[in-house]
Design a protein around this motif. Structure first.
Motif: not given
Lengths: 391, 425, 245
Positions: B185, B187, B189, B220, C77-78, C81, C96
């Motif tokens: 996933m 996200y 901004n 990524d 990266r995760e 979360t 993030s």
């Protein structure tokens, strides 16, 4: 003035090849402009006719949530067929279409598509829906040639189609391509399969529901009927109008240049006439013609090119136009690589207005161009002119 | 003899001025028309090339198969190296990396919770680097409706309609929700710097354009891109060059056969619908140019004829002075060739000049084309191709020569008695 | 993921029975057996992409079927979360961006972290006994274990899968395999469970491979690293405010 025309005519015919070259070029302008505009009108007609025949008939009703550019609207844009439409549907004047999202898995690849349900006995649209009656242990579907190419499915091929019914329950079944049709309307071809309406309604658990309707001759066309909103042909074909409008603007420049070229020839001829025929001019003045009359004489002579050209254009143009409107203008290119079995052919359409306006434009331009160099005559000294002295 | 004839032409303006002028104008019109037709036919193609297809495009083989789904997981990797190699192999082509992606744009309320959401089709292009020419290529400055172009990392352009649907304005924050190239996933901004409208329904519905570095961070995709797009330095699509290059490329760059992530090159013509457009443009262009050239040949033929007739008096004198008819005729032909050449040179120059003006400044058709779903250029532009440098010479010289040759035949019919009548001045 | 856990948890059975039980009995027993106050477990999900595989580690706290809170621990990266499910609402917080995003509507049909699971698969928190009628079809041997093959047919219309086939270990009463079918009977998805371990007195399959049968690919692998039941989970974890912490 009659004498002026007579004189002009004699002078022109007497000049032989020179005149005929001018007339030929000018007649060319006539024919090309009328033909090219005719092709454009024909293109417009053809594109709209194709759309009408394949997709929209004489107009559509869309479910108020339906937006073909937004896939997310599709799951919610369906409602029962309004009572008021039933009679028209029974009379084949209206075709309900149910749209749903689905996924096919050709060669194990996932491909999101639209499933469109259409009655197999409909005759309003050219979609070969009657083929959906084909007996098969899989669900028969028809697809367009471009779709066939994109998903590598040919007539007789099978794949799995997965969808979700109105409650979100997954369902899947094997489909068999029973017909691949060729159309120039991508919106009934790209990324979609057509299946029998009843089957789709059943599978989706949406009995008697539809997303949109295409209608033919319909007496009543209310702007709104239940959850469905009227989309007129004008709304639905606005893209074609835009395209044609751009193309006509682009073409106008071409006509301008073509006319300029023809006018160049007339201009050159006029200059030479005045240069070579000074004695004649002097004589006219000596005989009591006013200068304006002499200018008029030469202008008429130049402008008469356009009249002769119109005649010539009619002589070879009319048969050409008629022939073209019958066989159409097929763009010479290889269309097979685009998955199309047919080449786009445009049948030129000529209107009286088109022919009259073109004639008028050519006539006026020619007159102006003929008049322009003739003005020099008015500045000539008649005695000098009579002696043929170059001024 | 040529020098003598030239002097004659030069000094006797009545012999040269008008014929050269006519040839020049005719040639100028042809050159201009050809450039204009090429421009008109190619405009929609170029617009599509600039916005998405490029003249050639390098993607992974697997990506090419599934292009319509914009599968990020099939993107090209180590694109810096690949782009560098491409630039070395094909230095005449400008190579740019781009990322096309799908996602969801989420606009927050005052508390940072979801206020509005909408599906977006995104494009990551080089907007911020020193030599970023994408802004110009994609005509972004002209398409701006509100706000300004992204000027720093983290800024994004939204299509105007999309922004209105989401109820966001320039300066507002949005979050892109997507999945990374590895399926995670993501996200990210962004601040909306401005809104754009392309006048194309599909694009105006839900487009976001961000700097490629931001998109790389968001998805990524370090040193990766969905595609490397190439633009020819000649500025327009040429099918022969494209297929040539793609063959060279596919020979050189496909080291391991069977590797479905190996780069593959597609030309503009391979893209959906574009082959048809390119061929249609070429066919229409050829027809129009052919018809026009024929008409111009007739006009110049006539001009040659008129030029000959102008000089009947002169011929009379020359014949009376004992010049051989054939000599007069041949010198006339020589002169017509010179006139043709001079006219064609001058005409080509003027034609190119006007074509250049139309190529550079364009003719604005206004905004009547807004709201269409097909990409239609609203500015008419000419396009100068190598053909334009010689296309005028053929009819310019040949037709003039034919006209003169026909008119000159009169020389042989001349009788000396007639001559003196004409000289009675 | 939650759904998998639901399924897994729902089918843990400790009381062996000698006679062939009815399907509803089986389901009920599974439910009873697993009625713990709450559960906490750490898991590892490996997604086999076309090109590379990724592993995501997360920790989930859940109370009943209605409340769940998941925090992702790796990869980087995760990390951080968080996902909160309350009844039929779902929020995701991403550190993030410092945003809490509600996943709703069509977004629910998207895949979770690129896996073969959708958010929607996680949202259906109704008990299997409520929405399916079951029937034991036969016994079968699967991986050297005797299994009851249970067929479940939906008795409500708003379910994703109309029919399920479940292979339940006849001795340990753990599901070892599950197949999900479309209304038409077409096999859509398959889950294979293995590495059944005993945790706090319960048999627990700690590995599952989830696969979309129509698509090419190796599916998604789910591994429970550790699980515990009846823990002290503070209530505030199941509030939107907890997402931001």
């Amino acid at each position: 003035m009659r004498i002026a025309f007579k004189l002009a005519y004699r002078n022109l015919i007497g000049a032989g090849l020179r005149t005929w070259l001018n007339v030929l070029v000018l007649s060319f302008s006539f024919v090309i402009i009328i033909w090219a505009k005719g092709v454009l009108v024909g293109w417009d007609h053809q594109a709209k006719t194709d759309m009408a025949q394949w997709e929209i008939a004489q107009g559509q009703y869309w479910h108020k949530l339906y937006d073909p550019y937004d896939f997310f609207t599709i799951a919610d844009s369906h409602a029962p067929v309004p009572e008021a439409f039933q009679a028209a549907i029974d009379q084949q004047a209206m075709v309900p279409i149910l749209v749903a999202q689905g996924t096919i898995y050709p060669e194990g690849r996932m491909m999101p598509i639209l499933i469109k349900g259409i009655k197999s006995d409909q005759t309003l649209l050219k979609i070969p829906a009657y083929k959906l009656d084909t007996i098969s242990d899989a669900i028969p579907v028809v697809i367009g040639a471009n779709m066939s190419k994109a998903c590598h499915l040919k007539k007789g091929d099978r794949t799995i189609l997965r969808w979700r019914d109105s409650q979100g329950t997954f369902d899947a079944a094997e489909i068999e391509v029973v017909e691949v049709f060729s159309t120039l309307v991508p919106s009934v071809d790209a990324a979609q399969v057509w299946i029998d309406l009843k089957t789709l309604q059943e599978k989706l658990n949406m009995p008697d529901e539809a997303t949109l309707f295409s209608f033919g001759a319909l007496e009543h066309q209310p702007a709104e009927q239940g959850d469905f909103l009227l989309k007129t042909t004008k709304d639905l074909t606005s893209e074609i109008d835009d395209m044609i409008a751009t193309k006509s603007k682009g073409q106008a420049v071409f006509y301008g240049i073509l006319l300029l070229l023809a006018m160049l020839a007339i201009f050159d001829t006029q200059i030479l006439s005045i240069f070579r025929r000074q004695k004649e001019i002097g004589t006219y003045v000596a005989l009591g013609y006013t200068r304006r009359e002499v200018v008029g004489l030469f202008t008429v002579e130049g402008a008469m090119h356009a009249v002769l050209a119109a005649g010539l254009a009619a002589a070879y143009g009319i048969p050409f136009f008629i022939w073209q409107s019958k066989v159409g203008f097929t763009i010479p290119m290889d269309t097979s690589e685009f998955g199309m079995a047919i080449s786009p052919t445009m049948y030129p359409v000529y209107s009286v207005g088109l022919i009259l306006s073109t004639t008028l434009i050519v006539l006026i331009t020619t007159t102006v161009v003929s008049y322009w160099p003739s003005r020099r005559i008015a500045k000539m000294n008649p005695t000098e002119a009579l002696r043929g002295k170059i001024q | 003899m040529i020098k003598f004839l030239f002097k004659g032409l030069w000094r006797d303006k009545s012999r040269s001025r008008m014929p050269i002028l006519i040839v020049a104008v005719g040639v100028a019109l042809s050159v201009f028309l050809h450039a204009y037709i090429t421009g008109m036919m190619g405009d929609s193609i170029e617009m599509n090339a600039k916005m998405s297809f490029g003249h050639v495009k390098v993607v992974s083989k697997a990506y090419a198969e599934n292009m319509s789904q914009m599968p990020l997981d099939l993107a090209l990797m180590e694109t810096t190296d690949l782009t560098q190699r491409l630039s070395q192999e094909f230095p005449t082509i400008t190579w740019v990396e781009r990322i096309q992606f799908g996602g969801l744009v989420d606009a927050p309320d005052a508390e940072g919770s979801t206020m509005t959401q909408g599906p977006a089709v995104g494009m990551g292009v080089d907007l911020l680097s020193e030599h970023a020419d994408e802004v110009e290529r994609m005509n972004l400055a002209q398409s701006l409706i509100q706000g300004r172009l992204p000027g720093q990392p983290g800024e994004v352009l939204l299509s105007d309609q999309f922004a209105r649907n989401l109820k966001v304005n320039p300066g507002d924050a949005i979050t892109l929700i997507g999945s990374t190239m590895y399926g995670g996933m993501s996200y990210y901004n962004f601040i909306v710097s401005g809104t754009v409208s392309f006048g194309v329904k599909v694009l105006d519905k839900g487009t976001m354009i961000a700097d490629i570095q931001d998109v790389r961070l968001a998805l990524d995709m370090e040193d990766a891109a969905t595609e490397i797009v190439g633009f020819f330095s000649i500025g327009y699509f040429d099918g022969d060059i494209a297929s040539n290059i793609s063959h060279q490329f596919n020979d050189k760059f496909t080291e391991t056969p069977g590797d479905e992530y190996a780069p593959a090159m597609l030309t503009l013509k391979d893209q959906p619908g574009m082959g048809q457009m390119v061929d249609l443009g070429a066919a229409m262009g050829a027809i129009i140019t052919g018809v026009f050239m024929f008409a111009m040949a007739l006009v110049l033929w006539n001009a040659g004829l008129l030029g000959g007739i102008r000089r009947y008096g002169e011929f009379g004198i020359r014949l009376a002075m004992g010049e051989a008819k054939s000599h007069v005729y041949i010198s006339l032909l020589y002169e017509s060739v010179m006139i043709g050449i001079m006219g064609a040179v001058v005409g080509t120059m003027f034609g190119l000049f006007f074509a250049w003006l139309l190529q550079t400044y364009g003719l604005d058709l206004g905004d009547s084309m807004k709201g269409s779903s097909i990409m239609l250029p609203t500015v008419l532009r000419a396009r100068i191709t190598p053909v334009d440098f010689y296309i005028g010479f053929i009819p310019g010289i040949v037709s003039t020569l034919i006209g003169t040759a026909l008119a000159g035949l009169g020389i042989y019919k001349r009788k000396t008695s007639q001559l003196f009548k004409e000289l009675e001045v | 993921m939650k759904q998998i856990i639901n399924i897994m948890v729902a089918f843990l059975l400790v009381v062996p029975s000698m006679a062939q039980p009815t399907a509803n009995d089986l389901l009920k027993k599974i439910d009873q057996n697993l009625s713990s106050k709450n559960r906490v477990f750490e898991s590892e999900m490996t997604i086999h992409g076309k090109r590379a595989s990724r592993t995501v580690v997360s920790k989930t706290y859940s109370v009943g079927d209605k409340q769940a809170f998941t925090e992702y621990l790796s990869p980087a990266r995760e990390q951080g979360t968080k996902m909160l499910k309350l009844e039929n609402q779902l929020w995701i917080y991403s550190p993030s961006t410092d945003r809490t995003i509600q996943i709703s509507g069509h977004m629910l049909r998207q895949s979770v972290m690129g896996s073969d699971l959708s958010y929607e698969d996680m949202m259906d928190d109704r008990k299997l006994t409520e929405i399916y009628d079951g029937q034991v079809l036969r016994t079968e041997t699967l991986d050297d274990r005797t299994c009851y093959v249970v067929e479940l047919i939906a008795n409500v219309s708003d379910v994703a899968y109309h029919k399920r086939l479940m292979w339940v270990d006849a001795e340990r009463f753990v599901p070892l395999k599950e197949e999900l079918y479309a209304k038409s009977g077409q096999l859509l998805k398959q889950t294979v469970m293995s590495e059944v371990l005993k945790i706090q007195g319960r048999w627990f399959p700690t590995k599952m491979v989830y696969k979309d049968m129509l698509k090419q690919g190796d599916g998604t692998e789910f591994k429970v690293l550790n699980a515990s039941f009846d823990q002290d989970i503070p209530d505030y974890l199941f509030t939107k405010a907890a997402l931001k912490q």
